[in-house]
Write a protein that holds these residues in place. Structure first.
Motif, PDB file in Angstrom:
ATOM      1  N   LEU A   1       0.711  -1.301   0.040  1.00 30.17           N
ATOM      2  CA  LEU A   1       0.061   0.049   0.168  1.00 30.17           C
ATOM      3  C   LEU A   1       0.748   1.436  -0.009  1.00 30.17           C
ATOM      4  N   ALA A   2       1.991   1.075   0.810  1.00 26.03           N
ATOM      5  CA  ALA A   2       2.792   2.410   0.945  1.00 26.03           C
ATOM      6  C   ALA A   2       3.317   2.686  -0.331  1.00 26.03           C
ATOM      7  N   ALA A   3       3.794   1.599  -1.227  1.00 29.29           N
ATOM      8  CA  ALA A   3       4.189   1.846  -2.508  1.00 29.29           C
ATOM      9  C   ALA A   3       3.498   2.673  -3.356  1.00 29.29           C
ATOM     10  N   GLN A   4       2.046   2.796  -3.219  1.00 30.23           N
ATOM     11  CA  GLN A   4       1.321   3.464  -4.031  1.00 30.23           C
ATOM     12  C   GLN A   4       0.890   4.759  -3.553  1.00 30.23           C
ATOM     13  N   LEU A   5       1.391   5.205  -2.377  1.00 27.87           N
ATOM     14  CA  LEU A   5       0.683   6.447  -1.956  1.00 27.87           C
ATOM     15  C   LEU A   5       1.300   7.761  -2.684  1.00 27.87           C
ATOM     16  N   GLN A   6       0.350   8.545  -3.002  1.00 29.78           N
ATOM     17  CA  GLN A   6       0.438  10.054  -3.575  1.00 29.78           C
ATOM     18  C   GLN A   6      -0.274  10.876  -3.012  1.00 29.78           C
ATOM     19  N   PRO A   7      -0.250  12.260  -2.973  1.00 32.87           N
ATOM     20  CA  PRO A   7      -0.930  13.390  -2.251  1.00 32.87           C
ATOM     21  C   PRO A   7      -2.283  13.223  -2.193  1.00 32.87           C
ATOM     22  N   ASN A   8      -3.047  12.705  -3.140  1.00 34.41           N
ATOM     23  CA  ASN A   8      -4.207  12.619  -3.282  1.00 34.41           C
ATOM     24  C   ASN A   8      -4.951  11.536  -2.734  1.00 34.41           C
ATOM     25  N   VAL A   9      -4.319  10.540  -1.918  1.00 35.51           N
ATOM     26  CA  VAL A   9      -4.878   9.372  -1.558  1.00 35.51           C
ATOM     27  C   VAL A   9      -5.439   9.779  -0.119  1.00 35.51           C
ATOM     28  N   ARG A  10      -6.839   9.271  -0.266  1.00 34.41           N
ATOM     29  CA  ARG A  10      -7.542   9.617   0.952  1.00 34.41           C
ATOM     30  C   ARG A  10      -8.109   8.260   1.699  1.00 34.41           C
ATOM     31  N   ALA A  11      -7.867   7.172   1.166  1.00 36.29           N
ATOM     32  CA  ALA A  11      -8.410   5.960   1.351  1.00 36.29           C
ATOM     33  C   ALA A  11      -7.896   4.655   0.846  1.00 36.29           C
ATOM     34  N   VAL A  12      -7.875   3.597   1.690  1.00 36.32           N
ATOM     35  CA  VAL A  12      -7.400   2.331   1.233  1.00 36.32           C
ATOM     36  C   VAL A  12      -8.484   1.531   1.388  1.00 36.32           C
ATOM     37  N   ILE A  13      -8.747   0.354   0.506  1.00 38.93           N
ATOM     38  CA  ILE A  13      -9.575  -0.717   0.656  1.00 38.93           C
ATOM     39  C   ILE A  13      -8.899  -2.068   0.357  1.00 38.93           C
ATOM     40  N   VAL A  14      -9.034  -2.871   1.367  1.00 38.21           N
ATOM     41  CA  VAL A  14      -8.283  -4.258   1.110  1.00 38.21           C
ATOM     42  C   VAL A  14      -9.557  -5.333   0.993  1.00 38.21           C
ATOM     43  N   THR A  15      -8.861  -6.640   0.507  1.00 41.81           N
ATOM     44  CA  THR A  15      -9.900  -7.450   0.250  1.00 41.81           C
ATOM     45  C   THR A  15      -9.274  -8.807   1.016  1.00 41.81           C
ATOM     46  N   HIS A  16      -9.850  -9.498   1.870  1.00 43.96           N
ATOM     47  CA  HIS A  16      -9.072 -10.814   2.244  1.00 43.96           C
ATOM     48  C   HIS A  16      -9.390 -11.685   1.153  1.00 43.96           C
ATOM     49  N   MET A  17      -8.311 -12.090   0.465  1.00 48.28           N
ATOM     50  CA  MET A  17      -8.804 -12.931  -0.777  1.00 48.28           C
ATOM     51  C   MET A  17      -8.731 -14.446  -0.372  1.00 48.28           C
ATOM     52  N   TRP A  18      -9.700 -14.949  -0.949  1.00 43.71           N
ATOM     53  CA  TRP A  18     -10.251 -16.333  -1.015  1.00 43.71           C
ATOM     54  C   TRP A  18     -10.441 -16.845   0.557  1.00 43.71           C
TER      55      TRP A  18
END
Length: 410
Positions: free
Chosen positions: A128-145
Motif C-alpha cells: 500500500l505504501a508503495a502507491q501513496l501519492q498526495p491525493n490518496v484519501r482511503a485504502v480498501i483491502v480484500t481478504h482474498m479467498w
C-alpha cells in the motif's frame, strides 16, 4: 502408480455433478422461504425481516451498525459515496481481486491506485505504501479467498496517515486477524452474501462503527419511509430522507429470510467448513506439487469461503493449467483456476478520469506487480464443502489431487 484418466486409466471420481451446491436446501430452508412469502414480499423499512437480518448479522460479526443492500457491489458503491470521496481523490485498492472491490470508486470518478500482493494474494502495509501519492484519501483491502490481511499493520499504516480504512470482507465471513473479526478495525466494511459461506443468494451488508455513516448508507439505498423513521431529524442531511441520494438498493425480503436462516446455523456451518479445511490442509501438507495456501492459525483464522491451493511449478513436469486439466479428467470438476477474480489493474474502466465520458476503448499499460503475477500464476481453488454428507466428494478430490501430483512430480 495408477494410470491417469487422461492417459486411459479409470477416473478417480465417478459422482454425477454438480459437486458443490450451497446452501443446503432442506425442509427447514424451504419452510423459511415459504413463511416469508406469506409474511411480506416487499419491506420498505426495518420493522420486518430486513431489520431481523441486519440485527443478526451485526451480532455475528460484532459490528455496532449494519445496513443491508441488494448486492455486495451496491454496498461498496454506498461505501465509496458516503466516505466522501470525490473526483480528484484517490483510493488504493488490491490489483488482484474481484472487480467490484474497485469498480464503484471508478464509477464515481475516484482515481484507483493498485497495490501488489503477498503470497496469499493480499495487499500489505508495504505494498500500500508503495502507491501513496498526495491525493490518496482511503485504502480498501480484500481478504482474498478467505485469508485475512495483516490488519494490525494496515490499520496502523492508515492511522499514521489519516487515511480511511475500508474492507471488502466478501470472502471472509468467518475470518479474524490477531483475535479480531475482520472488518472491526475499519471505518467501514462490506460483506457480500452472494453464494458465500453465509449467503442470501444475492445481497450485501455494509458495517460501520459511526452512526453517521449508517444514516448516510440509508440515504444511499433505502430512501423514503426507512430514512424518515431512522435518521436523526437534526442531521444536516435529514431533508434528503424522502428522496435519499436518488437510488434504491434494498435487499429483497426473501434474500433476508435466507440470511436469517443461515445465521441461525452459523456455528454448524463454521464447524463443518473448518473441519474440511483442516482435513485438506493436513492431507496435502507433504505434497510436493500442490498444498493449501492458508494463513497460519497463529496469525489469523480463515474466512471459510473456498480452499486456496498453491501449485509449485518447480516441483512438477507440467504447467499449472495442465495439472488442472488432469484433475478434471479424474472427475474432480470443481478444481478451478479463477477467471473472474484476477489482476484488474489494466482494465480500461480505471483509465477514465471523467466518469461521464463516452465508453471507448483505452490502452492501459501493464503494471509491474510481481507479487500479483506470482500468486495468480500458481493459484488453484476447490470448494469448502458444507454438507454433512459430502465426505465421499472430499475423499475423492483428495485422492484425485494426490494421484495427479504423484504422476507429475518432478
Amino acid at each position: 502408480m495408477s494410470i491417469l484418466a487422461a492417459h486411459g486409466g479409470p477416473p478417480t471420481i465417478d459422482v454425477p455433478g454438480p459437486h458443490y451446491q450451497w446452501p443446503t436446501i432442506d425442509a427447514d430452508f424451504e419452510q423459511a422461504i415459504l413463511a416469508q412469502t406469506r409474511r411480506s414480499l416487499s419491506d420498505r423499512d426495518a420493522s420486518g425481516v430486513l431489520g431481523e437480518f441486519e440485527q443478526a448479522f451485526a451480532a455475528f460479526v460484532g459490528a455496532p451498525h449494519v445496513v443491508s443492500f441488494a448486492s455486495g457491489t451496491a454496498a461498496i458503491h454506498a461505501m465509496s459515496r458516503i466516505a466522501g470521496l470525490r473526483p480528484g481523490d484517490a483510493v488504493i485498492a488490491p490489483a488482484y481481486t474481484f472487480p467490484a472491490t474497485a469498480t464503484p470508486f471508478a464509477f464515481e470518478g475516484v482515481e484507483v491506485l493498485f497495490a501488489d500482493a503477498d503470497e496469499y494474494g493480499n495487499v500489505t502495509a508495504d505494498t500500500l505504501a508503495a502507491q501513496l501519492q498526495p491525493n490518496v484519501r482511503a485504502v480498501i483491502v480484500t481478504h482474498m479467498w478467505g485469508n485475512p490481511c495483516d490488519m494490525t499493520a494496515i490499520a496502523a499504516f492508515c492511522r499514521a496517515r489519516d487515511l480511511l480504512l475500508l474492507e471488502d470482507c466478501s470472502h471472509a465471513h468467518f475470518a479474524s486477524w490477531a483475535g479480531q473479526h475482520v472488518g472491526s478495525l475499519a471505518d467501514m466494511a462490506v460483506y457480500s452474501t452472494n453464494q458465500k459461506a453465509i449467503t442470501t443468494g444475492e445481497g450485501g451488508i455494509l458495517t460501520m462503527n459511526d452512526n453517521r455513516y449508517r444514516e448516510l448508507a440509508l440515504l444511499f439505498g433505502h430512501y423514503n419511509k426507512r430514512c424518515q423513521v431512522e435518521i436523526d431529524p437534526g442531521a444536516d442531511y435529514y431533508p434528503f430522507a424522502y428522496t435519499g441520494m436518488g437510488l434504491k438498493h434494498r435487499m429483497h425480503p426473501l434474500a433476508a429470510a435466507i440470511g436469517v436462516h443461515q445465521l441461525q446455523r452459523a456455528s454448524q456451518i463454521e464447524q463443518r467448513r473448518r473441519q474440511i479445511l483442516g482435513r485438506v490442509t493436513a492431507s496435502l501438507a507433504n505434497n510436493p506439487v500442490i498444498t493449501t495456501a492458508v494463513v497460519p492459525d497463529r496469525l489469523g483464522r480463515h474466512g471459510l469461503y473456498v480452499i486456496g491451493l498453491r501449485f509449485r511449478p518447480d516441483n512438477a513436469t507440467v504447467t499449472r493449467n495442465e495439472f488442472v486439466k488432469l484433475c478434471l479428467a479424474e472427475g474432480a470438476t470443481e478444481v478451478d483456476v479463477p477467471g473472474s477474480t484476477r489482476d484488474i489493474s489494466a482494465e480500461p474502466l480505471f483509465a477514465r478520469p471523467d466518469p461521464h465520458a463516452p465508453y471507448r476503448n483505452v490502452t492501459v499499460s501493464p503494471r509491474n506487480l510481481p507479487g500479483v503475477r506470482r500468486f495468480q500464476d500458481t493459484f488453484v481453488k476447490i470448494p469448502i464443502w458444507g454438507h454433512p454428507d459430502d465426505d465421499e466428494l472430499v475423499d475423492g478430490y483428495l485422492a484425485a489431487l494426490t494421484k495427479v501430483s504423484a504422476a507429475v512430480a518432478a
